[in-house]
Structures are given as structure tokens and as C-alpha cells.
Design a protein around this motif. Structure first.
Motif, mmCIF file in Angstrom:
data_model
loop_
_atom_site.group_PDB
_atom_site.id
_atom_site.type_symbol
_atom_site.label_atom_id
_atom_site.label_comp_id
_atom_site.label_asym_id
_atom_site.label_seq_id
_atom_site.Cartn_x
_atom_site.Cartn_y
_atom_site.Cartn_z
ATOM 1 N N GLY A 1 41.249 33.870 35.976
ATOM 2 C CA GLY A 1 41.535 35.215 35.483
ATOM 3 C C GLY A 1 42.557 35.204 34.370
ATOM 4 O O GLY A 1 42.412 35.915 33.365
ATOM 5 N N ALA A 2 43.594 34.375 34.525
ATOM 6 C CA ALA A 2 44.634 34.285 33.501
ATOM 7 C C ALA A 2 44.077 33.702 32.212
ATOM 8 O O ALA A 2 44.397 34.153 31.104
ATOM 9 C CB ALA A 2 45.789 33.428 34.009
ATOM 10 N N THR A 3 43.206 32.692 32.340
ATOM 11 C CA THR A 3 42.596 32.070 31.160
ATOM 12 C C THR A 3 41.733 33.068 30.405
ATOM 13 O O THR A 3 41.773 33.156 29.180
ATOM 14 C CB THR A 3 41.732 30.864 31.578
ATOM 15 N N ARG A 4 40.949 33.850 31.155
ATOM 16 C CA ARG A 4 40.096 34.854 30.516
ATOM 17 C C ARG A 4 40.923 35.927 29.828
ATOM 18 O O ARG A 4 40.585 36.380 28.736
ATOM 19 C CB ARG A 4 39.182 35.490 31.567
ATOM 20 N N ALA A 5 42.019 36.308 30.481
ATOM 21 C CA ALA A 5 42.887 37.328 29.889
ATOM 22 C C ALA A 5 43.516 36.820 28.597
ATOM 23 O O ALA A 5 43.603 37.545 27.608
ATOM 24 C CB ALA A 5 43.976 37.723 30.891
ATOM 25 N N LEU B 1 40.946 41.707 44.372
ATOM 26 C CA LEU B 1 39.671 41.035 44.149
ATOM 27 C C LEU B 1 39.782 39.519 44.167
ATOM 28 O O LEU B 1 38.793 38.823 44.416
ATOM 29 C CB LEU B 1 39.054 41.494 42.823
ATOM 30 N N ARG B 2 40.958 39.002 43.895
ATOM 31 C CA ARG B 2 41.150 37.552 43.940
ATOM 32 C C ARG B 2 41.796 37.111 45.253
ATOM 33 O O ARG B 2 41.453 36.057 45.795
ATOM 34 C CB ARG B 2 42.010 37.088 42.756
ATOM 35 N N ALA C 1 41.214 31.189 41.417
ATOM 36 C CA ALA C 1 40.786 32.528 40.996
ATOM 37 C C ALA C 1 41.774 33.136 40.009
ATOM 38 O O ALA C 1 41.378 33.716 38.985
ATOM 39 C CB ALA C 1 40.633 33.434 42.212
ATOM 40 N N LYS C 2 43.061 33.010 40.300
ATOM 41 C CA LYS C 2 44.065 33.567 39.408
ATOM 42 C C LYS C 2 44.140 32.788 38.090
ATOM 43 O O LYS C 2 44.374 33.372 37.033
ATOM 44 C CB LYS C 2 45.434 33.585 40.107
ATOM 45 N N SER C 3 43.955 31.486 38.145
ATOM 46 C CA SER C 3 44.000 30.671 36.935
ATOM 47 C C SER C 3 42.852 31.027 36.001
ATOM 48 O O SER C 3 43.028 31.158 34.791
ATOM 49 C CB SER C 3 43.933 29.186 37.296
ATOM 50 N N CYS D 1 44.899 28.916 49.707
ATOM 51 C CA CYS D 1 45.809 28.706 48.576
ATOM 52 C C CYS D 1 45.040 28.186 47.367
ATOM 53 O O CYS D 1 45.203 28.683 46.244
ATOM 54 C CB CYS D 1 46.909 27.716 48.982
ATOM 55 N N ALA D 2 44.181 27.192 47.598
ATOM 56 C CA ALA D 2 43.403 26.621 46.496
ATOM 57 C C ALA D 2 42.488 27.678 45.872
ATOM 58 O O ALA D 2 42.390 27.782 44.641
ATOM 59 C CB ALA D 2 42.572 25.442 47.009
#
Length: 204
Positions: A175-179, A110-111, A171-173, A165-166
Motif C-alpha cells: 500500500g505504501a509503495t502504491r501510494a 482493509l489491511r 499489505a502495508k508495504s 505480522c508478516a
């Protein structure tokens, strides 16, 4: 005939569509359909078909290069195995092997996939806009001698890879923050529950 008549915005739009298709499933049916369209129509005497081949090849190189780039830019967002895959992805991307990005897409579709499609669309559009051509159906950067406007073609690939890449890093950052936030809230709730239970036991 309609390919030969393509120019300006219509050519750029076709580049966007082909770029999206090349990065949609990374070697799957949609990717193969876009590649087959370009390779089957390749005609050395028809500049329009050479431009389409260049755009398809360029867009197909974006996902592995972009993911390799992302594993260097933000290592903490990737596992050790993914960082190792990132090393190999540089060569796979340069060779026009889109499947080099599959391990990343499989782990976080999804990301990763939308991010790769964004980069591929940019590269496809730019390749068509600058009039890059390819007389070779495969080979990536290693068939540079068969690429017309090769420097602008490479620039289109790099720009698309940076965009992808950006996008994936952002997107991953997020997602990581929300997690992390969810984990923190859960930990606080557990701590409050334990404190409440302890207080109740002490009162009794």
C-alpha cells in the motif's frame, strides 16, 4: 456429544472457524459470539470443551501481539502513536485482550483485519491440532498453570502472530509503495503542466 466426538480434521476446522471469528471484529459481536460459545460450554470433565477454550483464547491473543510485533519489525509503516500503542499491545495480547489491536484496525481495517484473521485461523487450527486445553476462561499467558500442553499452545500463538505480522507488513508495504508511486506520478504530471504553462506564456 458432537463436541466429544470431534477429532482430526473436524477439530482443526473448528479451530480455523473460531480463530477467524475471534479476529474478525476484535471484541465486537462476532468475537464475543465465539468467546461465549467456548466459555458457556466449558466443562472441566469434557476435554473437547477445554480444547475449544484453549483455541479461542490463543486466537484472541494473536492480533495485539502481531501488531506489536509489526511495529517493531517495520517501524516506518506506523505513526508515532501507533508505535506507542504497539508497546502496550504486547501486554494486552499476553493477557488475552483482543481489543489491544483495535487502534490499528480502526486506522487501516482493509489491511489489518484480514491479516489478523489469517493469523488467528492458523493459531486456532494449531491449538486444536496439538490438543492444547484450557481450564480457565480468561487470563491469557498468566493462567499458564491451567493450560494443557502449554508449550505447544504458546508455539501456536507465536506462529499465528508471525503469520499475521508478516501479512500486515506485506499489505502495508504494498500500500505504501502504491501510494508513493501515485504521488510521484501526480508530482510529475504537475511539473509537466507547469512546464507547459511556462512554455506557452513564453511563446505568447
Amino acid at each position: 456429544n458432537w463436541l466429544s466426538g470431534m477429532s482430526g480434521s473436524s477439530a482443526v476446522l473448528l479451530g480455523v472457524i473460531l480463530g477467524l471469528m475471534m479476529c474478525f471484529d476484535l471484541g465486537g459481536p462476532v468475537n464475543k459470539a465465539a468467546y461465549a460459545f467456548a466459555a458457556a460450554g466449558l466443562n472441566q470433565s469434557d476435554p473437547a470443551t477445554l480444547k475449544i477454550m484453549a483455541a479461542v483464547m490463543a486466537a484472541g491473543m494473536v492480533p495485539p501481539i502481531a501488531m506489536a510485533m509489526a511495529t517493531v519489525v517495520r517501524k516506518k509503516l506506523f505513526t508515532e502513536a501507533e508505535r506507542e500503542n504497539g508497546v502496550a499491545a504486547w501486554l494486552l495480547g499476553a493477557s488475552f485482550i483482543s481489543e489491544g489491536a483495535i487502534p490499528f484496525a480502526a486506522a487501516d481495517p482493509l489491511r489489518v483485519i484480514p491479516s489478523m484473521m489469517a493469523g488467528g485461523a492458523v493459531t486456532g487450527a494449531l491449538s486444536m491440532a496439538v490438543g492444547a486445553t484450557s481450564r480457565a476462561p480468561h487470563g491469557g499467558i498468566f493462567v499458564f498453570f491451567a493450560i494443557g500442553n502449554v508449550l505447544l499452545w504458546v508455539a501456536a500463538i507465536l506462529i499465528g502472530a508471525v503469520v499475521a505480522c508478516a501479512c500486515v507488513v506485506i499489505a502495508k508495504s504494498v500500500g505504501a509503495t502504491r501510494a508513493q508511486t501515485a504521488t510521484r506520478v501526480e508530482d510529475e504530471s504537475d511539473a509537466q503542466a507547469v512546464a507547459a504553462a511556462g512554455s506557452g506564456a513564453h511563446t505568447g
